[in-house]
Scaffold this active site. Structure first.
Site, PDB file in Angstrom:
ATOM      1  N   GLY A   1     -46.267  -2.528 -16.039  1.00 36.53           N
ATOM      2  CA  GLY A   1     -47.497  -1.610 -16.080  1.00 36.53           C
ATOM      3  C   GLY A   1     -47.755  -1.756 -14.260  1.00 36.53           C
TER       4      GLY A   1
ATOM      5  NE  ARG B   1     -46.041  -1.989 -20.874  1.00 37.60           N
ATOM      6  CZ  ARG B   1     -46.331  -2.631 -20.012  1.00 37.60           C
ATOM      7  NH1 ARG B   1     -45.912  -3.625 -19.365  1.00 37.60           N
ATOM      8  NH2 ARG B   1     -47.668  -2.512 -19.732  1.00 37.60           N
TER       9      ARG B   1
ATOM     10  CG  ASP C   1     -43.687 -12.158 -17.497  1.00 37.75           C
ATOM     11  OD1 ASP C   1     -43.977 -10.877 -17.681  1.00 37.75           O
ATOM     12  OD2 ASP C   1     -44.243 -12.741 -18.237  1.00 37.75           O
TER      13      ASP C   1
ATOM     14  CB  THR D   1     -48.264  -7.819 -13.204  1.00 43.77           C
ATOM     15  OG1 THR D   1     -49.082  -7.698 -14.394  1.00 43.77           O
ATOM     16  CG2 THR D   1     -47.983  -9.172 -12.721  1.00 43.77           C
TER      17      THR D   1
ATOM     18  CG  ASP E   1     -51.510  -8.789 -16.417  1.00 45.73           C
ATOM     19  OD1 ASP E   1     -52.448  -8.032 -16.546  1.00 45.73           O
ATOM     20  OD2 ASP E   1     -50.426  -8.495 -17.416  1.00 45.73           O
TER      21      ASP E   1
ATOM     22  CG  ASP F   1     -48.759 -12.481 -16.168  1.00 47.02           C
ATOM     23  OD1 ASP F   1     -48.414 -12.298 -15.064  1.00 47.02           O
ATOM     24  OD2 ASP F   1     -48.446 -12.341 -17.267  1.00 47.02           O
TER      25      ASP F   1
ATOM     26  NE  ARG G   1     -48.304  -7.886 -20.651  1.00 46.27           N
ATOM     27  CZ  ARG G   1     -47.813  -6.803 -20.898  1.00 46.27           C
ATOM     28  NH1 ARG G   1     -47.652  -6.829 -22.616  1.00 46.27           N
ATOM     29  NH2 ARG G   1     -47.702  -5.603 -20.309  1.00 46.27           N
TER      30      ARG G   1
END
Ligand code: F6P
Length: 341
Positions: free
Chosen positions: A13, A74, A105, A128, A130, A132, A174
């Site tokens: 992303g 992706r 990741d 990202t 996110d 995360d 996500r």
């Protein structure tokens, strides 16, 4: 060994600030007389040898732009031996000594998988929305994404106030609650529903129980309500998302809610100062680590310092949302919101 040529790509992303990272790497590499080959569309560009030599000109006037000039994607082929062999063969053909990937990741897993087919250095830069990835305080793109969501929800608040409406706003992330919690707190959302505080055990019985509790809380707040009520919900938490939750509240408890999905608007836009600066620090750090001979690491920021974390560690565990943030929302802010209604 003197490094003459490196490869870079953006994967997964896209995130605001990826261009700033590309720029920083190209400028730093050129400073050290290293040529930079940019691969297009993530690992697909590596597999298909779709590349371009990046000049200073290519990276001028891009620091303020969202998206990525290299494009992103992706790439399921990186999970296959054929894909990995093709990617390695491009790197050898192009005489690349080190590959730097800006992504999340999943992208780092692809980078690590390359080690069985190719001997060059591999370095990850966390990009990202996110936030995360374990081992870095922030990922490139997160700050811009939360600012974008906050701006949107502030606008939703205006109309929600005017109509005394309940809104359920779905945000990205996500499977992580960094965006929901940070955005919810910054918008003074009456409720945040995310993985960290609202586990449904992924069963319909779990969802039913949670639905009843939520309906009860909303009714309680509604009893004295003369204003808006905003629920921020994490994507992928509720089957059918915000729209399904709004419908179920209507059907089971006669609660009228309006669902709003912010979606990909959170991935776009000009990066905020924090992302431009983070991307630049990490981009320069990546080139310096590469020159120092480092490999299989992610360039990270911890306590405002650039540092290195093993890629294996970075992908081994998802960075959790600050416990104090979750507790503050749950035990103080959400309850205060009910009292103020
Ligand atoms: O990882 C970034 C992200 O925007 C997530 O927040 C979201 O779940 C996902 O990507 C969406 O992916 P896509 O754009 O492929 O639908």
């Amino acid at each position: 060994m003197t490094i003459k040529r490196i490869g870079i790509l953006t994967s997964g992303g896209d995130a605001p600030g990826m261009n700033a990272a590309i720029r920083a790497m190209v400028v730093a590499a050129h400073h050290y007389k290293i040529e930079v080959v940019g691969f297009h569309s993530g690992f697909n560009g590596l597999i298909e040898d779709n590349s371009v030599i990046l000049t200073d000109n290519d990276v001028s006037n891009i620091i303020q732009k969202g998206g990525t000039i290299l494009k992103s994607a992706r790439c399921p082929a990186m999970k296959t031996t054929t894909g990995l062999v093709q990617a390695a063969s491009t790197l050898m053909k192009e005489k690349i000594s080190a590959l730097i990937v800006i992504g999340g990741d999943g992208s780092f897993a692809g980078l690590l998988a390359l080690q069985n087919q190719w001997m060059g250095q591999v370095i990850g830069v966390p990009g990202t929305i996110d936030n995360d990835i374990d081992g870095t305080d922030f990922t490139i793109g997160f700050s811009t994404a939360i600012n974008t969501a906050i701006e949107a929800i502030d606008k939703i608040r205006d109309t929600a106030e005017a109509f005394e409406r309940i809104f359920i706003v779905e945000v990205m992330g996500r499977h992580s609650g960094h965006i929901p919690f940070n955005v919810g707190i910054a918008c003074a959302a009456e409720k945040v529903i995310s993985f960290e505080n609202f586990p449904t055990n992924n069963t319909s019985a779990g969802e039913k129980e949670k639905l009843a509790t939520l309906a009860k809380e909303i009714k309680l707040a509604q009893a004295n309500r003369h204003s808006s009520y905003i629920i921020v919900i994490a994507e992928n938490l509720w089957h059918g998302g915000a729209t399904a939750l709004a419908q179920q509240l209507q059907v089971t408890a006669n609660i009228d809610c309006t669902a709003c999905i912010l979606g990909h608007i959170q991935r776009g836009g000009s990066p905020v100062a924090k992302d431009r600066i983070l991307a630049t620090k990490l981009g320069v750090g990546a080139i310096q680590a590469m020159i120092a001979g480092q490999s299989h690491i992610m360039i990270a920021e911890q306590n405002n310092c650039v540092t290195h974390v093993a890629l294996q560690v970075a992908i081994g565990h998802q960075q959790g949302v600050s416990e104090s943030l979750v507790q503050a929302q749950e035990n103080i802010l959400a309850l205060t919101a009910q009292r103020l209604c």
